[in-house]
Design a protein around this motif. Structure first.
Motif, PDB file in Angstrom:
ATOM      1  N   SER A 112       0.642  -1.316   0.036  1.00 38.63           N
ATOM      2  CA  SER A 112      -0.084   0.059   0.083  1.00 38.63           C
ATOM      3  C   SER A 112       0.787   1.285   0.196  1.00 38.63           C
ATOM      4  O   SER A 112       0.490   2.167  -0.389  1.00 38.63           O
ATOM      5  N   ARG A 113       2.149   1.157   0.310  1.00 37.90           N
ATOM      6  CA  ARG A 113       3.019   2.323   0.324  1.00 37.90           C
ATOM      7  C   ARG A 113       4.083   2.350  -0.674  1.00 37.90           C
ATOM      8  O   ARG A 113       4.385   3.441  -1.250  1.00 37.90           O
ATOM      9  N   ALA A 114       4.471   1.290  -1.218  1.00 38.91           N
ATOM     10  CA  ALA A 114       5.373   1.206  -2.494  1.00 38.91           C
ATOM     11  C   ALA A 114       5.065   0.727  -3.770  1.00 38.91           C
ATOM     12  O   ALA A 114       3.895   0.007  -3.853  1.00 38.91           O
ATOM     13  N   LYS A 115       5.392   1.505  -4.894  1.00 40.36           N
ATOM     14  CA  LYS A 115       4.551   1.329  -6.004  1.00 40.36           C
ATOM     15  C   LYS A 115       5.464   0.079  -6.898  1.00 40.36           C
ATOM     16  O   LYS A 115       6.722   0.172  -6.597  1.00 40.36           O
ATOM     17  N   ASP A 116       4.705  -0.693  -7.719  1.00 42.07           N
ATOM     18  CA  ASP A 116       5.664  -1.583  -8.643  1.00 42.07           C
ATOM     19  C   ASP A 116       5.902  -1.039 -10.046  1.00 42.07           C
ATOM     20  O   ASP A 116       5.062  -0.231 -10.320  1.00 42.07           O
ATOM     21  N   LYS A 117       6.663  -1.659 -10.588  1.00 38.87           N
ATOM     22  CA  LYS A 117       6.868  -1.311 -11.983  1.00 38.87           C
ATOM     23  C   LYS A 117       6.352  -2.366 -12.762  1.00 38.87           C
ATOM     24  O   LYS A 117       6.536  -2.116 -14.176  1.00 38.87           O
ATOM     25  N   PHE A 118       6.141  -3.415 -12.397  1.00 38.14           N
ATOM     26  CA  PHE A 118       5.723  -4.380 -13.253  1.00 38.14           C
ATOM     27  C   PHE A 118       5.005  -5.426 -12.093  1.00 38.14           C
ATOM     28  O   PHE A 118       5.429  -5.324 -10.861  1.00 38.14           O
ATOM     29  N   GLU A 119       4.163  -6.304 -12.718  1.00 36.37           N
ATOM     30  CA  GLU A 119       3.682  -7.399 -11.840  1.00 36.37           C
ATOM     31  C   GLU A 119       4.381  -8.493 -11.943  1.00 36.37           C
ATOM     32  O   GLU A 119       4.394  -9.121 -12.992  1.00 36.37           O
ATOM     33  N   TYR A 120       4.855  -9.230 -10.850  1.00 37.51           N
ATOM     34  CA  TYR A 120       5.671 -10.427 -10.653  1.00 37.51           C
ATOM     35  C   TYR A 120       4.425 -11.527 -10.457  1.00 37.51           C
ATOM     36  O   TYR A 120       4.044 -11.631  -9.587  1.00 37.51           O
ATOM     37  N   ASP A 121       4.944 -12.528 -11.368  1.00 35.85           N
ATOM     38  CA  ASP A 121       4.119 -13.795 -11.230  1.00 35.85           C
ATOM     39  C   ASP A 121       4.938 -15.030 -11.302  1.00 35.85           C
ATOM     40  O   ASP A 121       4.992 -15.663 -12.448  1.00 35.85           O
ATOM     41  N   GLY A 122       5.841 -15.209 -10.320  1.00 35.09           N
ATOM     42  CA  GLY A 122       6.759 -16.376 -10.242  1.00 35.09           C
ATOM     43  C   GLY A 122       7.111 -16.664  -9.203  1.00 35.09           C
ATOM     44  O   GLY A 122       5.878 -16.876  -8.088  1.00 35.09           O
TER      45      GLY A 122
END
Length: 273
Positions: A112-122
């Motif tokens: 909720s506080r840090a943003k992602d640059k891509f969605e990791y699905d591994g």
């Protein structure tokens, strides 16, 4: 069949067995190495975790080092003061209070506080996540949330909360396994009595941090202005420098209160009794 053809080989094998037994008995007597009873006593007192945090190859190695080589009786970080007292009695030494350290995750950037640059699905492993362009978070220095530290902890002292590793200081035994498991090197050992800590490891400029996380250190130096003797900012990152045994409590509380991103955390997160 001549019975002697059976009896003679049996007797020969029996004679050889007796001869080898006598030889082994003689060899064990000649090459016998006396074991200091204190090694066994120290080994029995040690917790048996074999975590290696003491710097020796397991509890057997530490027991021999303490009993025979003068290693410090407080070398085991997970035994606590009770173990130090027991080893002091065995070794005939004075038990000195061991300063407890606990692991602290210097990041507050959960989902909720840090943003992602891509969605990791591994694979749910921080080393695997870090292998994908340094991780899925915009902040290169933040907790990846894969739980490698939790998996490494033998004492159930770490839990994952909203994608962030949280250490229970009451359960932490200072084994340092989580420190070694973190590919981002954001878990550090801090004194149990630490009054505050900057829970951020980012060395990015403030503008970059603001775009990646709401609770990251932006290097604004407000904490330094409030408590010049207690904080320093280098490479856009604040660190606490005050004497934890005797901090200026008023200035410290002011620095914590004035921090615009609340990255200065007021002490360890201890669960309510």
């Amino acid at each position: 069949m001549d019975i002697s053809s059976i009896i003679i080989p049996v007797l020969a094998l029996g004679a050889l067995g007796i001869a080898f037994a006598a030889l082994l008995s003689y060899a064990s007597h000649v090459f016998h190495v006396a074991v200091d009873r204190r090694v066994e006593e120290v080994r029995e007192a040690l917790p048996g975790a074999n975590c290696g945090a003491c710097g020796y190859p397991g509890c057997d190695g530490l027991a021999a080092a303490i009993a025979l080589d003068g290693a410090p009786i407080n070398a085991c970080p997970i035994g606590g003061q009770a173990l130090v007292d027991a080893l002091a009695e065995i070794m005939g030494q004075t038990a000195e209070a061991a300063a407890k350290e606990v692991a602290v995750v210097l990041c507050q950037g959960d989902k909720s506080r840090a943003k992602d640059k891509f969605e990791y699905d591994g694979i749910a492993d921080c080393r695997a996540i870090a292998g994908h362009h340094g991780g899925n978070k915009i902040c290169f220095y933040g907790c990846l949330g894969g739980g490698s530290c939790k998996d490494a902890c033998q004492f159930d002292a770490i839990e994952m909360v909203n994608g962030l590793a949280i250490v229970d200081p009451e359960k932490c035994t200072s084994c340092r396994k989580c420190v070694d498991a973190c590919p981002k090197h954001i878990i550090e050992m801090l004194p149990y009595e630490q009054k505050s800590m900057v829970k951020c490891k980012s060395k990015d400029a403030g503008k970059i941090v603001r775009g990646a996380c709401t609770v990251g250190c932006i290097g604004c130096k407000i904490c330094v202005k409030q408590y010049p003797e207690g904080f320093v900012v280098e490479n856009w990152l604040a660190t606490a420098t005050y004497d934890i045994a005797n901090p200026d409590q008023e200035k410290l509380e002011l620095a914590i209160d004035k921090c615009p991103t609340k990255c200065i955390h007021p002490g360890l997160e201890r669960k309510a009794e």
